[in-house]
Design a protein around this motif. Structure first.
Motif, PDB file in Angstrom:
ATOM      1  N   UNK A   2       0.776  -1.250  -0.133  1.00  0.00           N
ATOM      2  CA  UNK A   2       0.068  -0.011   0.187  1.00  0.00           C
ATOM      3  C   UNK A   2       0.772   1.175   0.115  1.00  0.00           C
ATOM      4  N   UNK A   3       2.002   1.260   0.683  1.00  0.00           N
ATOM      5  CA  UNK A   3       3.052   2.321   0.543  1.00  0.00           C
ATOM      6  C   UNK A   3       3.487   2.791  -1.059  1.00  0.00           C
ATOM      7  N   UNK A   4       3.538   1.674  -1.780  1.00  0.00           N
ATOM      8  CA  UNK A   4       3.882   1.850  -3.192  1.00  0.00           C
ATOM      9  C   UNK A   4       2.744   2.466  -3.666  1.00  0.00           C
ATOM     10  N   UNK A   5       1.583   1.870  -3.782  1.00  0.00           N
ATOM     11  CA  UNK A   5       0.253   2.397  -4.166  1.00  0.00           C
ATOM     12  C   UNK A   5       0.381   4.084  -3.859  1.00  0.00           C
ATOM     13  N   UNK A   6       0.510   4.354  -2.458  1.00  0.00           N
ATOM     14  CA  UNK A   6       0.288   5.622  -2.048  1.00  0.00           C
ATOM     15  C   UNK A   6       1.291   6.464  -2.658  1.00  0.00           C
ATOM     16  N   UNK A   7       2.356   6.027  -3.012  1.00  0.00           N
ATOM     17  CA  UNK A   7       3.509   6.751  -3.591  1.00  0.00           C
ATOM     18  C   UNK A   7       3.194   7.242  -5.043  1.00  0.00           C
ATOM     19  N   UNK A   8       2.731   6.073  -5.728  1.00  0.00           N
ATOM     20  CA  UNK A   8       2.508   6.406  -7.141  1.00  0.00           C
ATOM     21  C   UNK A   8       1.029   7.209  -7.116  1.00  0.00           C
ATOM     22  N   UNK A   9       0.059   7.288  -6.213  1.00  0.00           N
ATOM     23  CA  UNK A   9      -1.143   8.196  -6.207  1.00  0.00           C
ATOM     24  C   UNK A   9      -0.409   9.392  -6.176  1.00  0.00           C
ATOM     25  N   UNK A  10       0.507   9.637  -4.901  1.00  0.00           N
ATOM     26  CA  UNK A  10       1.024  11.021  -4.728  1.00  0.00           C
ATOM     27  C   UNK A  10       1.823  11.701  -5.807  1.00  0.00           C
ATOM     28  N   UNK A  11       2.606  10.888  -6.596  1.00  0.00           N
ATOM     29  CA  UNK A  11       3.112  11.091  -7.445  1.00  0.00           C
ATOM     30  C   UNK A  11       2.593  11.644  -8.745  1.00  0.00           C
ATOM     31  N   UNK A  36       8.425   7.802 -14.192  1.00  0.00           N
ATOM     32  CA  UNK A  36       9.088   7.853 -12.661  1.00  0.00           C
ATOM     33  C   UNK A  36       8.631   6.532 -11.696  1.00  0.00           C
ATOM     34  N   UNK A  37       7.213   6.372 -12.121  1.00  0.00           N
ATOM     35  CA  UNK A  37       6.884   5.039 -11.222  1.00  0.00           C
ATOM     36  C   UNK A  37       7.650   3.908 -11.606  1.00  0.00           C
ATOM     37  N   UNK A  38       7.528   3.683 -12.810  1.00  0.00           N
ATOM     38  CA  UNK A  38       8.433   2.479 -13.224  1.00  0.00           C
ATOM     39  C   UNK A  38       9.582   2.532 -12.714  1.00  0.00           C
ATOM     40  N   UNK A  39      10.425   3.543 -12.921  1.00  0.00           N
ATOM     41  CA  UNK A  39      11.843   3.556 -12.520  1.00  0.00           C
ATOM     42  C   UNK A  39      11.908   3.140 -10.963  1.00  0.00           C
TER      43      UNK A  39
END
Length: 74
Positions: A2-11, A36-39
């Protein structure tokens, strides 16, 4: 995860806010966000995969050095 999903949503939200006044460049902002998300995902996978191998390598090196098996008191 969920942290990764939150990061992508914020980005995605950050990229959207930055280019909100440029409606014709909205696709570019999404593309940059995806890139950036894929990187970020690639870095997480690589570090996760190689982390154990690097730890083992450093343990072998420290054991091979003179006094490498001693524990540092400080």
């Amino acid at each position: 995860m969920s942290q990764v999903a939150t990061y992508f949503f914020t980005l995605y939200a950050l990229a959207g806010d930055r280019f909100e006044d440029r409606k014709d460049r909205g696709a570019t902002a999404v593309e940059y966000g995806l890139m950036v998300g894929l990187i970020a995902v690639a870095i997480i996978v690589i570090v996760g995969t190689l982390g154990g191998q690097l730890e083992g390598l450093f343990e072998q090196i420290s054991t091979a050095l003179p006094g490498g098996d001693e524990v540092d008191p400080g």
